[in-house]
Motif scaffolding. Structure first.
Motif, PDB file in Angstrom:
ATOM      1  N   ARG A 129     -31.007   8.978  22.476  1.00 51.65           N
ATOM      2  CA  ARG A 129     -31.000   7.540  21.198  1.00 51.65           C
ATOM      3  C   ARG A 129     -30.474   8.391  19.856  1.00 51.65           C
ATOM      4  N   SER A 130     -28.695   8.461  20.400  1.00 53.52           N
ATOM      5  CA  SER A 130     -28.016   8.663  19.329  1.00 53.52           C
ATOM      6  C   SER A 130     -28.262   7.741  18.524  1.00 53.52           C
ATOM      7  N   LEU A 131     -26.993   7.699  17.678  1.00 57.49           N
ATOM      8  CA  LEU A 131     -26.166   6.238  16.355  1.00 57.49           C
ATOM      9  C   LEU A 131     -25.614   5.274  17.940  1.00 57.49           C
ATOM     10  N   GLU A 161     -39.272   5.757  26.374  1.00 60.25           N
ATOM     11  CA  GLU A 161     -40.338   4.824  26.393  1.00 60.25           C
ATOM     12  C   GLU A 161     -40.629   3.228  27.155  1.00 60.25           C
ATOM     13  N   THR A 162     -40.457   3.014  28.154  1.00 61.37           N
ATOM     14  CA  THR A 162     -40.333   2.192  29.424  1.00 61.37           C
ATOM     15  C   THR A 162     -40.379   1.126  29.777  1.00 61.37           C
ATOM     16  N   GLU A 163     -41.317   1.211  28.622  1.00 60.64           N
ATOM     17  CA  GLU A 163     -41.988  -0.500  28.550  1.00 60.64           C
ATOM     18  C   GLU A 163     -40.956  -0.872  26.991  1.00 60.64           C
ATOM     19  N   ARG A 164     -40.538  -0.446  26.300  1.00 58.92           N
ATOM     20  CA  ARG A 164     -40.375  -1.159  25.339  1.00 58.92           C
ATOM     21  C   ARG A 164     -38.679  -1.747  25.153  1.00 58.92           C
ATOM     22  N   VAL A 165     -37.937  -0.125  26.479  1.00 56.91           N
ATOM     23  CA  VAL A 165     -36.362   0.083  26.359  1.00 56.91           C
ATOM     24  C   VAL A 165     -36.626  -1.255  27.888  1.00 56.91           C
ATOM     25  N   LEU A 380     -33.259  -1.769  20.238  1.00 53.16           N
ATOM     26  CA  LEU A 380     -34.594  -0.747  20.410  1.00 53.16           C
ATOM     27  C   LEU A 380     -35.340  -0.857  19.124  1.00 53.16           C
ATOM     28  N   ASP A 381     -34.566   0.041  18.428  1.00 55.65           N
ATOM     29  CA  ASP A 381     -35.119   0.153  16.600  1.00 55.65           C
ATOM     30  C   ASP A 381     -34.084  -0.673  15.966  1.00 55.65           C
TER      31      ASP A 381
END
Length: 831
Positions: A129-131, A161-165, A380-381
């Protein structure tokens, strides 16, 4: 060709991407996802004439992946498989798989949003999760939605986090692949809290070399700890044939390759690495992992607008990734330098970089993309609002954005360089001044570890580093003047890369006296003005201080290039002197001339001054002519707002009027609110007209406050006020007594009991809605009873009170029937 676990699921993955555009691959360590997946799609029909882009989070991982994939195809890098990263590219006309670092994808999308010759974009190790990975995915998803419906996206990771992705990718299917790892024994070996990390790591290395076979991989938080651990081990007695190999991002490529390469027969390798070795890389021969449980991350402080490096515990996911490095080629052991209880308290995942990082560069990239509001893109965020706003504000200060937030031509030029916006702005301004060679050297110095070691490293003057670099260059690399030679070589290489990007010639030896000026272009918010004793006020409003005894502490102005964010005052780590004339000449667009009227507490009066200001810095201040009546009134209003309404002459009349008005406001919302907060908020409206000609607190005592308050009422309200909230009430004795509105919810009438004889009910206010609170007094005016129900008092309480009063005041008249008695205000009964 060797069969990898990934080959078991590639048919499923091919079927998914043949009929849809997005997919997610979750593959355990050792599955071969990084090296086995890209070649599998080269012959797919939808890939005809197109290339595959695979993103890796680090340069070393990108180069290693490309080299390994090419070797499996029996080729060299630059044929079917190549790589592209900043200032290092190996691709050819036949290249169809390009492994890139994440920033490169952003540059490619900015230059061609359609990615016209790309069929598949693979995001490898996305769990990090790099910028740049988050940004690259957001831009790629929008390009896919708007411009390229046929573009495929594949997210790969060992943990995710497979569901979110999947939801972000429109419900993309998820494929799971088992890994090929060997069992790894976990040994918890906690160290004392006060122990130095390098000493603990060195002890663990000696233990591992004695107890375990094969090579050893040690995870340390940063370069500093790696060097210290290396020195500890070099001073110890190690088994014959042990070689120490550091591995971190700023290490030269040859040294990185040596750390990754298999050990020479007869040798045992100890690799001292940062998180760079956590994923993507397989270091041949490693059978033991030693994990200190720490990582170094850059955290942005919205409070100060400054980033800072923090050493923090790893997450459980990172610890598992590190542990898995010991089981890639054979059974292994992982020594964790913390307890099992401490392990349970670790966070499950690392915090995504987008939540902690400086978002200035992200804001610049979105402006170039044409979407200054990040909410318009899929994340994602989402970027946090405060640091994003600060980043956009800095870009406006650097001239990259206009007032509306749109990208400027200068901003596009900054983005094209790919460097941090501060550095890019300095390079372009330096080029405009003919000082590109010095600007390039400074840019490289600011992004490399400190050149100076030992006592010299305690001097925060960046000019000393520039002079050491120039000495190194003059001597063709023979004389570093006590500076770190490896770091000097890296800085020299990077500065040449910047020169190539600017298409500038090295020219003559640069003038180091311009260091402060060039730095002020990169850090206009960190121009510092001397306060004394090493303390400086920065133009951004923060205070900062140097360590005692610094030569720069005597400078009138400096630029702080490196500042930590610890405590109320930041510590200046690197700085350069800025000449006053340089500042005035080159920052004149930011220098403000202003006349200010202010409240002087000492004299209790309004005064005026003229100021020349650069941000929070007052460059010049002089008093000017006596403020005009309008300016004085504004100054007095500001003083009252600051000091409070207590400075006004609240005599009995104005105070009672205000209380009566508050009583009416409690009954009717359309009446003006005269509470403290409301009056302060509307000072200019109700009080301003009466301040003409006044200049001091003494003058305020002449204010006609009652008239100012009355002007808040219209004619009808004034009439209603007299009727429903009168100042006095006439009681049965004929006395006209004042009403106390101190508590607007329950006005009070204090009256001697004898004066109320014959009055059956409680007097009422507010058009009969509010009974007064009667304080019934003795002949000596002492309270005897408090009631808002006079009729009930006469019926139930009077006779008890009468007994007491008759005993204490026998000469007074205390009738048996108070409702038939004659009221009196006299001290003796009427005969």
């Amino acid at each position: 060709m060797e069969q990898l676990p990934i080959h078991q699921v590639l048919p499923d993955l091919k079927n998914i991407l043949a009929s849809s555009t997005n997919a997610i691959l979750v593959a355990e360590p050792g599955a071969g996802k990084t090296t086995g997946t890209p070649p599998a799609f080269l012959d797919e029909p939808w890939m005809e004439g197109k290339t595959i882009l695979m993103l890796e989070p680090r340069r070393l991982a990108a180069r290693s992946a490309a080299t390994y994939i090419a070797s499996r195809l029996g080729e060299s890098v630059g044929q079917t498989v190549g790589y592209r990263m900043r200032m290092d590219t190996k691709v050819g006309p036949q290249t169809r798989i390009i492994v890139v670092t994440e920033g490169v994808l952003t540059r490619m999308l900015q230059s061609d949003p359609t990615l016209g010759d790309v069929g598949l974009v693979i995001f490898d190790e996305f769990h990090e999760r790099s910028l740049h990975a988050d940004l690259g995915l957001a831009l790629t998803l929008e390009a896919q939605a708007v411009l390229r419906e046929d573009l495929r996206i594949l997210i790969m990771s060992a943990t995710l986090e497979t569901e979110r992705v999947s939801s972000l990718l429109g419900g993309a299917p998820v494929v799971d692949c088992p890994g090929r790892t060997y069992p790894v024994e976990t040994v918890y070996s906690p160290v004392p809290t006060a122990a130095h990390i390098e000493k603990s790591a060195a002890v663990a290395v000696r233990r591992a070399l004695a107890e375990q076979p094969g090579d050893v991989l040690v995870f340390l938080p940063g370069e500093r700890e790696i060097r210290r651990t290396q020195r500890e081990l070099e001073a110890a007695i190690l088994p014959q044939g042990t070689v120490l190999r550091p591995l971190y991002g700023q290490l030269p490529q040859t040294a990185q390759d040596a750390a990754v390469a298999p050990a020479v027969p007869g040798q045992r390798k100890v690799v001292l690495a940062t998180s760079i070795a956590e994923t993507s890389l397989t270091i041949q021969g490693v059978r033991t992992v030693i994990d200190t449980g720490l990582r170094r991350t850059q955290v942005f402080s919205p409070r100060t607008g400054m980033p800072r490096l923090e050493t923090v515990p790893v997450s459980k996911a990172s610890a598992d990734q590190r542990r898995g490095r010991a089981g890639r080629t054979a059974p292994g052991v992982c020594y964790r330098l913390w307890s099992q209880e401490e392990h349970y308290r670790l966070p499950d995942e690392n915090v995504p970089e987008i939540k902690e990082a400086d978002l200035t560069q992200l804001a610049l990239e979105l402006a170039v993309w044409g979407v200054p509001d990040p909410a318009a893109l899929p994340w994602l965020d989402a970027p946090p609002a405060a640091p994003y706003a600060q980043g956009a504000a800095l870009l406006r200060q650097l001239g990259a954005l206009d007032a509306s937030g749109a990208i400027t031509p200068h901003g596009r030029s900054m983005a094209a360089l790919g460097a941090h916006p501060r550095i890019a702005h300095m390079l372009l301004r330096g080029q405009g001044l003919g000082a590109a060679p010095l600007a390039c050297r400074l840019a490289a110095l600011l992004q490399e570890r400190d050149l100076l070691r030992g006592p010299a490293g305690g001097d925060c003057d960046l000019t000393l580093r520039v002079e050491a670099l120039l000495r190194f260059e003059r001597s063709a690399g023979a004389d570093g003047g006590g500076a770190d030679l490896a770091a000097l070589r890296t800085v020299q290489r990077e500065s040449r890369n910047y020169l190539a990007q600017l298409k500038a010639s090295p020219g003559e030896e640069p003038d180091s006296s311009l260091c402060g000026l060039l730095l002020s272009f990169a850090y206009p918010d960190r121009i510092g003005q001397r306060r004394g004793e090493g303390a400086f006020l920065l133009s951004g409003g923060r205070g900062a201080a140097m360590r005692e005894g610094q030569p720069l502490e005597r400078s009138a102005y400096i630029v702080a290039a490196s500042v930590d964010d610890q405590g109320p005052h930041s510590r200046i780590l690197l700085a350069a002197e800025l000449g006053e004339m340089q500042m005035l000449s080159h920052h004149e667009d930011s220098i403000v001339e202003e006349a200010e009227v202010y409240w002087d507490k000492d004299s209790g009066s309004v005064k005026a001054r003229r100021r020349t200001r650069l941000g929070a810095l007052i460059l010049k201040e002089t008093t000017h002519e006596r403020p005009s009546a309008e300016e004085a009134a504004e100054g007095l209003l500001a003083a009252i707002a600051s000091e409070g309404l207590e400075v006004l002459p609240w005599e009995k009349g104005p105070q009672q009027l205000r209380q009566r008005m508050m009583f009416m406001h409690g009954l009717r919302e359309d009446w003006p609110d005269v509470s403290d907060s409301a009056l302060l908020e509307s000072l200019a409206d109700w009080l301003g007209p009466y301040l003409h000609g006044m200049r001091s607190l003494r003058d305020l005592q002449r204010l006609p406050l009652a008239r100012a308050l009355e002007d808040l009422l219209d004619w009808k309200q004034r009439q209603t006020l007299e009727q429903e909230a009168p100042t006095h009430i006439t009681v049965p004795s004929g006395s006209r007594l004042p009403i106390d509105y101190g508590n607007p919810a329950a006005p009070v009438l204090a009256v001697r009991l004898q004066e109320m004889f014959g009055q059956q009910d409680t007097p009422r206010l507010g058009g009969g809605r509010v009974p007064v609170l009667l304080h019934l007094l003795s002949p000596a005016r002492r309270p005897m009873q408090v009631t808002s129900d006079l009729a009930s008092f006469w019926r139930n309480t009077y006779f008890e009170v009468k007994k007491d009063l008759k005993g204490r005041y026998p000469k007074h008249y205390w009738p048996d029937d108070p409702l038939q008695a004659v009221p009196t205000s006299r001290t003796r009964p009427v005969k």
